[in-house]
Design a protein around this motif. Structure first.
Motif, short mmCIF file in Angstrom:
data_model
loop_
_atom_site.label_atom_id
_atom_site.label_comp_id
_atom_site.label_asym_id
_atom_site.label_seq_id
_atom_site.Cartn_x
_atom_site.Cartn_y
_atom_site.Cartn_z
N ARG A 72 0.85 -1.18 0.00
CA ARG A 72 0.00 0.00 0.00
C ARG A 72 0.89 1.23 0.00
NH1 ARG A 72 -4.74 -1.16 4.26
NH2 ARG A 72 -5.24 0.96 3.65
N GLY A 73 0.49 2.22 -0.75
CA GLY A 73 1.27 3.44 -0.84
C GLY A 73 0.98 4.38 0.32
N CYS A 74 1.63 5.52 0.28
CA CYS A 74 1.44 6.53 1.32
C CYS A 74 1.71 7.91 0.75
CB CYS A 74 2.37 6.26 2.51
SG CYS A 74 4.12 6.50 2.11
N ILE A 75 1.35 8.93 1.49
CA ILE A 75 1.68 10.30 1.14
C ILE A 75 3.01 10.63 1.82
CG2 ILE A 75 0.99 12.72 1.21
CD1 ILE A 75 -0.84 11.02 -0.51
N VAL A 76 3.98 11.08 1.02
CA VAL A 76 5.32 11.39 1.52
C VAL A 76 5.43 12.90 1.71
CG1 VAL A 76 7.80 11.29 1.01
CG2 VAL A 76 6.31 9.39 0.37
N TYR A 77 5.88 13.31 2.88
CA TYR A 77 6.07 14.73 3.22
C TYR A 77 7.54 15.00 3.49
CZ TYR A 77 1.04 14.62 4.05
OH TYR A 77 -0.31 14.48 3.91
N GLY A 78 7.98 16.23 3.19
CA GLY A 78 9.33 16.66 3.56
C GLY A 78 10.43 16.34 2.57
N SER A 79 10.09 15.91 1.37
CA SER A 79 11.13 15.66 0.36
C SER A 79 11.67 17.00 -0.12
CB SER A 79 10.56 14.89 -0.82
OG SER A 79 10.10 13.62 -0.42
N TYR A 80 12.95 17.02 -0.52
CA TYR A 80 13.54 18.25 -1.03
C TYR A 80 14.73 17.95 -1.92
CZ TYR A 80 16.70 17.67 3.03
OH TYR A 80 17.59 17.18 3.97
N THR A 81 15.11 18.95 -2.70
CA THR A 81 16.28 18.86 -3.55
C THR A 81 17.14 20.10 -3.31
OG1 THR A 81 15.29 20.02 -5.42
CG2 THR A 81 15.03 17.63 -5.36
N PHE A 82 18.42 20.00 -3.62
CA PHE A 82 19.31 21.16 -3.58
C PHE A 82 20.57 20.83 -4.37
CE2 PHE A 82 20.42 18.75 0.24
CZ PHE A 82 21.81 18.76 0.27
N THR A 83 21.34 21.84 -4.62
CA THR A 83 22.65 21.67 -5.24
C THR A 83 23.68 21.75 -4.13
OG1 THR A 83 21.86 22.69 -7.28
CG2 THR A 83 24.25 22.59 -6.96
N LEU A 84 24.55 20.76 -4.06
CA LEU A 84 25.64 20.75 -3.09
C LEU A 84 26.88 21.31 -3.77
CD1 LEU A 84 26.49 19.85 -0.20
CD2 LEU A 84 27.33 17.75 -1.27
N VAL A 85 27.49 22.32 -3.16
CA VAL A 85 28.63 23.01 -3.75
C VAL A 85 29.84 22.88 -2.83
CG1 VAL A 85 29.48 25.23 -4.58
CG2 VAL A 85 27.05 24.67 -4.80
N ASP A 86 30.99 22.50 -3.41
CA ASP A 86 32.26 22.58 -2.67
C ASP A 86 33.26 23.32 -3.56
OD1 ASP A 86 33.43 20.74 -4.47
OD2 ASP A 86 33.55 19.11 -3.03
N ASP A 87 34.50 23.41 -3.12
CA ASP A 87 35.52 24.15 -3.87
C ASP A 87 35.78 23.56 -5.26
OD1 ASP A 87 35.82 25.87 -1.74
OD2 ASP A 87 37.57 24.82 -0.93
N SER A 88 35.40 22.29 -5.47
CA SER A 88 35.74 21.61 -6.72
C SER A 88 34.58 21.52 -7.71
CB SER A 88 36.27 20.21 -6.42
OG SER A 88 35.23 19.39 -5.91
N GLY A 89 33.36 21.84 -7.28
CA GLY A 89 32.23 21.73 -8.19
C GLY A 89 30.91 21.68 -7.47
#
Length: 146
Positions: A72-89
């Motif tokens: 059985r499925g569910c409703i998912v809350y709190g998902s997110y995306t972002f770009t992770l940046v360091d000195d190399s990329g």
């Protein structure tokens, strides 16, 4: 009970130490910078890594339905995306939320220094709609950097 002869203690202790190091290192994720991750992405495909960086372009995703193969499925809350940046990329990160947890929100903010432990996903052009080769981390854990 007699004790082991002294000349046998050292080889046994070294063997135990080497076995424990092998077991612990084989399950630990690699810490890597983004440039090295992208340069060697095929060797990291579907493997866990740890990357340090800064959160950029944070986007909270709306609640969504997640049906699980035969479950059985569910409703998912709190998902997110972002770009992770360091000195190399930089690299895209996606963090899944939790089922039924209406109060669940992203655990990071724009500009936060973070440590991401995640699984590497590499998409060739044409896979998953990618127009160019794409690398993404599926974040299992995203936490503030010390």
């Amino acid at each position: 009970m007699d004790s082991l002869p002294v000349h046998l203690i050292y080889p046994i202790a070294v063997s135990i130490l080497l076995m424990s190091l092998h077991v612990s290192s084989s399950s630990a994720a690699d810490t890597i910078n983004i440039r090295d991750l992208k340069f060697n992405v095929v060797s990291y495909q579907l493997k866990p890594v740890i990357v340090h960086g800064t959160v950029k372009a944070l986007k909270a995703l709306p609640p969504h339905f997640s049906g699980g193969g035969g479950r059985r499925g569910c409703i998912v809350y709190g998902s997110y995306t972002f770009t992770l940046v360091d000195d190399s990329g930089e690299v895209a990160v996606q963090k899944a939320g939790r089922c039924f947890d209406i109060e669940n929100k992203p655990s990071v903010k724009e500009g936060d220094a973070v440590i991401v432990q995640g699984q590497v996903h590499f998409f060739h052009p044409g896979e998953s709609g990618a127009q160019v080769p794409t690398v993404r981390l599926e974040g299992q854990e995203v936490r503030s950097a010390p």
